[in-house]
Design a protein around this motif. Sequence first.
Motif, PDB file in Angstrom:
ATOM      1  N   SER A 284       0.831  -1.203   0.000  1.00  0.00           N
ATOM      2  CA  SER A 284       0.000   0.000   0.000  1.00  0.00           C
ATOM      3  C   SER A 284       0.862   1.247   0.000  1.00  0.00           C
ATOM      4  O   SER A 284       0.529   2.238  -0.648  1.00  0.00           O
ATOM      5  CB  SER A 284      -0.960  -0.003   1.168  1.00  0.00           C
ATOM      6  N   LYS A 285       1.952   1.226   0.691  1.00  0.00           N
ATOM      7  CA  LYS A 285       2.852   2.374   0.710  1.00  0.00           C
ATOM      8  C   LYS A 285       3.521   2.545  -0.644  1.00  0.00           C
ATOM      9  O   LYS A 285       3.739   3.663  -1.089  1.00  0.00           O
ATOM     10  CB  LYS A 285       3.940   2.189   1.791  1.00  0.00           C
ATOM     11  N   VAL A 286       3.869   1.429  -1.280  1.00  0.00           N
ATOM     12  CA  VAL A 286       4.517   1.485  -2.580  1.00  0.00           C
ATOM     13  C   VAL A 286       3.550   2.073  -3.591  1.00  0.00           C
ATOM     14  O   VAL A 286       3.924   2.863  -4.454  1.00  0.00           O
ATOM     15  CB  VAL A 286       5.003   0.087  -3.006  1.00  0.00           C
ATOM     16  N   ILE A 287       2.322   1.703  -3.479  1.00  0.00           N
ATOM     17  CA  ILE A 287       1.322   2.191  -4.410  1.00  0.00           C
ATOM     18  C   ILE A 287       1.151   3.684  -4.211  1.00  0.00           C
ATOM     19  O   ILE A 287       0.955   4.427  -5.176  1.00  0.00           O
ATOM     20  CB  ILE A 287      -0.013   1.439  -4.213  1.00  0.00           C
ATOM     21  N   GLU A 288       1.184   4.166  -3.012  1.00  0.00           N
ATOM     22  CA  GLU A 288       1.000   5.575  -2.736  1.00  0.00           C
ATOM     23  C   GLU A 288       2.109   6.403  -3.338  1.00  0.00           C
ATOM     24  O   GLU A 288       1.888   7.512  -3.801  1.00  0.00           O
ATOM     25  CB  GLU A 288       0.948   5.830  -1.219  1.00  0.00           C
TER      26      GLU A 288
END
Length: 173
Positions: free
Chosen positions: A146-150
């Motif tokens: 999720s952080k990578v996607i952000e």
Amino acid sequence: MLTSSLVLGAAGGGFNGGDILFQLVMFIILLALLKKFAWGPLMGIMKQREDHIANEINSAEQSRGEAQKLLDEQRSLLKEARTEAQTLIENAKKQGDVQREEIITLARSEADRLKESAKLEIEQQKEKAVAAIREQVATLSVMIASKVIEKELTAQDQEKLINDYIQEAGEKR
């Protein structure tokens, strides 16, 4: 003169049959009296004494026989008691051996049961730990994803992010 002829007749050494006959009769009477009054009772006392001694000897023989019989009985009873005691000791030893084997068998089976129980518990704890680690890894993966996607990350940012999450996961424990 009469007295002198008596003395002379006695001194003359003549044979006097009357005196001999008188002495013989007196001797026989004395023997008869002795037999009746002394010899008879004396022989009766001797017979009683002989009977008494014979009875005592018989009684002693009977007592000796009874004592020997009792001694034989006592020896027999003692031998039986020793045999019985030996049998009891042997039975007690056998029973002790059987009980020892039973105790050893029970102890081994209990040890095996405890070992199996411990193995099962270890396996269960291992499975729980693996499940918890998988769960944490999955959570971390989702969080990282999720952080990578952000944001798009550089290699440095990615390394910093992983270290931060590992620290964060370590603090939760």
